[in-house]
Design a protein around this motif. Structure first.
Motif, short mmCIF file in Angstrom:
data_model
loop_
_atom_site.label_atom_id
_atom_site.label_comp_id
_atom_site.label_asym_id
_atom_site.label_seq_id
_atom_site.Cartn_x
_atom_site.Cartn_y
_atom_site.Cartn_z
N PHE A 197 1.15 -1.13 -0.18
CA PHE A 197 0.01 0.20 -0.02
C PHE A 197 1.06 1.38 0.11
O PHE A 197 0.63 1.77 -1.39
CB PHE A 197 -1.05 0.15 1.51
N LEU A 198 1.41 1.68 0.93
CA LEU A 198 2.68 2.33 0.98
C LEU A 198 3.44 2.48 -0.49
O LEU A 198 3.84 4.32 -1.05
CB LEU A 198 3.70 2.09 2.12
N ARG A 254 6.92 5.41 13.97
CA ARG A 254 7.89 6.72 14.41
C ARG A 254 8.97 5.88 14.53
O ARG A 254 9.99 6.61 14.24
CB ARG A 254 7.50 7.24 15.58
N ASP A 255 8.90 4.75 15.65
CA ASP A 255 10.04 4.00 15.44
C ASP A 255 10.37 3.66 14.43
O ASP A 255 11.43 3.55 13.84
CB ASP A 255 9.34 2.87 16.44
N ALA A 256 9.66 2.92 13.10
CA ALA A 256 9.64 2.51 12.39
C ALA A 256 10.51 3.46 11.54
O ALA A 256 11.65 3.42 10.49
CB ALA A 256 8.61 1.87 11.22
N VAL A 257 9.78 5.42 11.25
CA VAL A 257 10.12 6.01 10.38
C VAL A 257 11.73 6.41 10.72
O VAL A 257 12.41 6.73 10.08
CB VAL A 257 9.03 7.16 10.42
N TRP A 297 6.17 11.01 7.43
CA TRP A 297 5.38 11.63 9.09
C TRP A 297 4.04 12.31 8.91
O TRP A 297 3.07 11.63 9.31
CB TRP A 297 5.73 12.20 10.40
N ARG A 298 3.82 13.27 8.02
CA ARG A 298 2.27 14.34 8.28
C ARG A 298 1.53 12.69 7.27
O ARG A 298 1.18 12.85 8.38
CB ARG A 298 2.77 15.03 6.85
N TYR A 299 2.12 12.25 6.46
CA TYR A 299 0.81 11.81 5.47
C TYR A 299 0.30 10.31 6.51
O TYR A 299 -1.16 10.60 7.03
CB TYR A 299 1.11 10.57 4.69
N LEU A 300 1.60 9.56 7.74
CA LEU A 300 0.76 8.83 8.30
C LEU A 300 0.40 9.51 9.57
O LEU A 300 -0.33 8.10 10.35
CB LEU A 300 2.06 7.97 8.67
N SER A 329 -7.31 9.78 10.80
CA SER A 329 -8.67 8.92 9.56
C SER A 329 -9.51 7.79 10.25
O SER A 329 -10.24 7.69 9.82
CB SER A 329 -7.93 9.29 8.41
N MET A 330 -8.08 7.19 10.40
CA MET A 330 -8.76 5.50 11.13
C MET A 330 -10.15 5.89 12.44
O MET A 330 -10.43 4.71 12.62
CB MET A 330 -7.67 4.95 11.04
N ILE A 331 -9.46 6.60 13.35
CA ILE A 331 -9.65 6.42 14.47
C ILE A 331 -11.84 6.23 14.55
O ILE A 331 -11.86 7.25 13.56
CB ILE A 331 -9.90 7.79 15.11
N ASN A 332 -12.51 4.91 14.85
CA ASN A 332 -13.74 4.61 14.20
C ASN A 332 -14.47 4.97 16.19
O ASN A 332 -15.46 4.43 16.12
CB ASN A 332 -14.09 3.90 13.83
N THR A 333 -13.63 5.43 17.11
CA THR A 333 -15.16 4.97 18.15
C THR A 333 -13.94 5.76 19.61
O THR A 333 -13.09 6.57 19.72
CB THR A 333 -14.20 3.46 19.20
#
Length: 134
Positions: A60-61, A102-105, A119-122, A128-132
């Motif tokens: 995907f990335l 962050r660790d991976a980047v 990082w801005r994109y991530l 945007s994935m927060i659903n709860t």
């Protein structure tokens, strides 16, 4: 010396600028090393092996940043929110995801400009994935 006309030089994609496939595979691998040990995130991956999730993220990335379109060829439109809908993604999950990312980047040898753009994109994608609600 003959001048090169404007617009004839192809600009490199972000994917190419940061090292292509190897960089995104390293990013996904390092991220999933953290997820494997995370009590909050690990249950969100029902597969016994995180390898398939790591592969999907890498593909995907790579595609998102201008690499091969393998992700869409294999899985169709990304539909990230829909694919994450079955899981409870609250602020704690968001924060844990970003901590491992962050660790991976930071483990990649990227220029400051490339690191900041990624990082801005991530951080946008994670929010945007927060659903709860918390």
């Amino acid at each position: 010396m003959k001048e090169i006309p404007r617009g004839t030089l192809q600009e490199q994609t972000f994917y190419e600028q940061v090292g292509g496939e190897e960089t995104f595979r390293r990013l996904a691998h390092r991220f999933y090393e953290g997820v494997a040990e995370d009590p909050l995130l690990r249950p969100m991956y029902p597969e016994g092996d995180l390898g398939p999730a790591e592969e999907r993220m890498a593909l995907f990335l790579m595609q998102y940043w201008g690499g091969p379109r393998t992700y869409s060829e294999n899985r169709g439109h990304p539909r990230l929110r829909m694919r994450h809908a079955p899981f409870t993604v609250d602020r704690a999950a968001h924060d844990a995801w970003l901590r491992h990312m962050r660790d991976a980047v930071d483990s990649l040898d990227l220029s400051e400009a490339h690191r900041d753009e990624l990082w801005r994109y991530l951080t946008y994608a994670a929010a945007s994935m927060i659903n709860t609600p918390d």
